[in-house]
Every structure is written in structure tokens, then in C-alpha cells.
Write a protein that holds these residues in place. Structure first.
Motif, PDB file in Angstrom:
ATOM      1  N   ARG A   1      -5.755  23.420  20.237  1.00 22.45           N
ATOM      2  CA  ARG A   1      -5.806  24.838  20.503  1.00 22.45           C
ATOM      3  C   ARG A   1      -6.142  25.021  21.962  1.00 22.45           C
ATOM      4  NH1 ARG A   1      -7.512  28.332  15.451  1.00 22.45           N
ATOM      5  NH2 ARG A   1      -6.789  29.831  16.927  1.00 22.45           N
ATOM      6  N   VAL A   2      -5.289  25.700  22.632  1.00 24.47           N
ATOM      7  CA  VAL A   2      -5.430  25.901  24.068  1.00 24.47           C
ATOM      8  C   VAL A   2      -6.735  26.642  24.366  1.00 24.47           C
ATOM      9  CG1 VAL A   2      -4.408  26.973  26.107  1.00 24.47           C
ATOM     10  CG2 VAL A   2      -2.933  25.942  24.378  1.00 24.47           C
ATOM     11  N   GLY A   3      -7.499  26.107  25.291  1.00 20.73           N
ATOM     12  CA  GLY A   3      -8.742  26.736  25.710  1.00 20.73           C
ATOM     13  C   GLY A   3      -9.926  26.465  24.800  1.00 20.73           C
ATOM     14  N   GLU A   4      -9.733  25.788  23.684  1.00 23.67           N
ATOM     15  CA  GLU A   4     -10.821  25.513  22.750  1.00 23.67           C
ATOM     16  C   GLU A   4     -11.172  24.033  22.678  1.00 23.67           C
ATOM     17  OE1 GLU A   4     -10.404  27.345  18.913  1.00 23.67           O
ATOM     18  OE2 GLU A   4      -9.355  29.063  19.766  1.00 23.67           O
ATOM     19  N   GLY A   5     -10.421  23.190  23.399  1.00 23.44           N
ATOM     20  CA  GLY A   5     -10.711  21.767  23.403  1.00 23.44           C
ATOM     21  C   GLY A   5     -10.379  21.062  22.102  1.00 23.44           C
ATOM     22  N   MET A   6      -9.457  21.621  21.326  1.00 22.17           N
ATOM     23  CA  MET A   6      -9.063  20.997  20.059  1.00 22.17           C
ATOM     24  C   MET A   6      -7.570  20.715  20.080  1.00 22.17           C
ATOM     25  SD  MET A   6     -11.288  23.006  17.168  1.00 22.17           S
ATOM     26  CE  MET A   6     -10.314  24.473  17.213  1.00 22.17           C
ATOM     27  N   GLY A   7      -7.192  19.639  19.395  1.00 19.58           N
ATOM     28  CA  GLY A   7      -5.782  19.290  19.312  1.00 19.58           C
ATOM     29  C   GLY A   7      -5.519  18.532  18.029  1.00 19.58           C
ATOM     30  N   LEU A   8      -4.289  18.150  17.851  1.00 16.86           N
ATOM     31  CA  LEU A   8      -3.866  17.470  16.643  1.00 16.86           C
ATOM     32  C   LEU A   8      -2.889  16.372  17.048  1.00 16.86           C
ATOM     33  CD1 LEU A   8      -3.856  17.595  13.494  1.00 16.86           C
ATOM     34  CD2 LEU A   8      -1.927  19.153  13.701  1.00 16.86           C
ATOM     35  N   ALA A   9      -3.095  15.166  16.548  1.00 14.64           N
ATOM     36  CA  ALA A   9      -2.183  14.055  16.824  1.00 14.64           C
ATOM     37  C   ALA A   9      -1.652  13.520  15.490  1.00 14.64           C
ATOM     38  CB  ALA A   9      -2.908  12.948  17.570  1.00 14.64           C
ATOM     39  N   ILE A  10      -0.364  13.235  15.467  1.00  9.45           N
ATOM     40  CA  ILE A  10       0.287  12.729  14.257  1.00  9.45           C
ATOM     41  C   ILE A  10       1.064  11.473  14.629  1.00  9.45           C
ATOM     42  CG2 ILE A  10       2.016  13.207  12.484  1.00  9.45           C
ATOM     43  CD1 ILE A  10       1.389  16.199  12.948  1.00  9.45           C
ATOM     44  N   LYS A  11       0.870  10.423  13.862  1.00 10.67           N
ATOM     45  CA  LYS A  11       1.643   9.197  14.059  1.00 10.67           C
ATOM     46  C   LYS A  11       2.351   8.866  12.756  1.00 10.67           C
ATOM     47  CE  LYS A  11       1.437   4.354  15.392  1.00 10.67           C
ATOM     48  NZ  LYS A  11       2.846   4.316  15.498  1.00 10.67           N
ATOM     49  N   VAL A  12       3.652   8.723  12.845  1.00 15.46           N
ATOM     50  CA  VAL A  12       4.461   8.341  11.696  1.00 15.46           C
ATOM     51  C   VAL A  12       4.948   6.924  11.958  1.00 15.46           C
ATOM     52  CG1 VAL A  12       6.530   8.858  10.360  1.00 15.46           C
ATOM     53  CG2 VAL A  12       5.136  10.718  11.262  1.00 15.46           C
ATOM     54  N   GLN A  13       4.702   6.032  11.029  1.00 14.05           N
ATOM     55  CA  GLN A  13       4.960   4.611  11.238  1.00 14.05           C
ATOM     56  C   GLN A  13       6.391   4.325  11.680  1.00 14.05           C
ATOM     57  OE1 GLN A  13       3.746   2.120   8.012  1.00 14.05           O
ATOM     58  NE2 GLN A  13       4.213   0.255   9.093  1.00 14.05           N
ATOM     59  N   ASP A  14       7.383   4.947  11.048  1.00 12.36           N
ATOM     60  CA  ASP A  14       8.764   4.665  11.438  1.00 12.36           C
ATOM     61  C   ASP A  14       9.267   5.591  12.537  1.00 12.36           C
ATOM     62  OD1 ASP A  14       9.298   7.045  10.145  1.00 12.36           O
ATOM     63  OD2 ASP A  14      10.671   6.196   8.686  1.00 12.36           O
ATOM     64  N   GLY A  15       8.431   6.517  12.990  1.00 13.19           N
ATOM     65  CA  GLY A  15       8.787   7.407  14.084  1.00 13.19           C
ATOM     66  C   GLY A  15       9.743   8.524  13.713  1.00 13.19           C
ATOM     67  N   ALA A  16      10.003   8.720  12.435  1.00 15.57           N
ATOM     68  CA  ALA A  16      10.951   9.743  11.996  1.00 15.57           C
ATOM     69  C   ALA A  16      10.454  11.148  12.323  1.00 15.57           C
ATOM     70  CB  ALA A  16      11.215   9.620  10.497  1.00 15.57           C
ATOM     71  N   ALA A  17      11.272  11.889  13.024  1.00 16.53           N
ATOM     72  CA  ALA A  17      10.899  13.258  13.398  1.00 16.53           C
ATOM     73  C   ALA A  17      10.740  14.150  12.177  1.00 16.53           C
ATOM     74  CB  ALA A  17      11.935  13.844  14.351  1.00 16.53           C
ATOM     75  N   ARG A  18      11.562  13.912  11.136  1.00 17.71           N
ATOM     76  CA  ARG A  18      11.496  14.791   9.962  1.00 17.71           C
ATOM     77  C   ARG A  18      10.115  14.772   9.340  1.00 17.71           C
ATOM     78  NH1 ARG A  18      14.107  10.268   8.837  1.00 17.71           N
ATOM     79  NH2 ARG A  18      13.418   9.029   7.084  1.00 17.71           N
ATOM     80  N   ALA A  19       9.462  13.626   9.326  1.00 16.52           N
ATOM     81  CA  ALA A  19       8.118  13.534   8.754  1.00 16.52           C
ATOM     82  C   ALA A  19       7.098  14.217   9.660  1.00 16.52           C
ATOM     83  CB  ALA A  19       7.738  12.078   8.527  1.00 16.52           C
ATOM     84  N   LYS A  20       7.237  14.045  10.963  1.00 19.57           N
ATOM     85  CA  LYS A  20       6.292  14.654  11.901  1.00 19.57           C
ATOM     86  C   LYS A  20       6.340  16.172  11.827  1.00 19.57           C
ATOM     87  CE  LYS A  20       7.826  12.043  15.295  1.00 19.57           C
ATOM     88  NZ  LYS A  20       8.035  11.412  16.603  1.00 19.57           N
TER      89      LYS A  20
END
Length: 64
Positions: A1-20
Motif C-alpha cells: 500500500r503506497v505510503g503505508e509501508g506495506m506490500g505483497l509478494a507472490i511467488k509461483v513455482q512454475d512462474g505461470a502468470a495465470r496463477a499469480k
């Protein structure tokens, strides 16, 4: 969240965009970071399943 110091990271093992995209939309909505209308609009754009796509679930979800 911009300005709040929070974010989200997602890692998909096969790198498929559809899952992300699917996971990102689900998590953002569950966390209240986007409104349902925005999630629906983004879902229509990024979650379309092609006619030759197989939907198989493998793996696990780990939350520290």
C-alpha cells in the motif's frame, strides 16, 4: 500500500502468470485493498481461461 509501508509478494513455482493474477486478486480483495467492483473488472481482464488450458492444482500454501 503506497505510503503505508506495506506490500505483497507472490511467488509461483512454475512462474505461470495465470496463477499469480488469480492469487493477487483474491488476496487484495480479502485484505480490503481493492473493492469488489475493481476485482471483478480486473478478473474479467486477467482471469479468462483459454479453451486449451488445463486447471490442475498442485502444491501448497504456506503463510509464515
Amino acid at each position: 500500500r503506497v505510503g503505508e509501508g506495506m506490500g505483497l509478494a507472490i511467488k509461483v513455482q512454475d512462474g505461470a502468470a495465470r496463477a499469480k493474477y488469480a492469487l493477487a486478486l483474491h488476496l487484495l480483495q480479502r485484505m480490503g485493498w481493492i473493492q469488489p467492483a475493481a476485482a471483478e473488472m480486473l478478473g474479467e481482464r486477467f482471469l479468462a481461461v483459454g479453451p486449451y488450458t488445463r486447471l490442475e492444482v498442485e502444491g501448497e500454501l504456506r503463510m509464515p
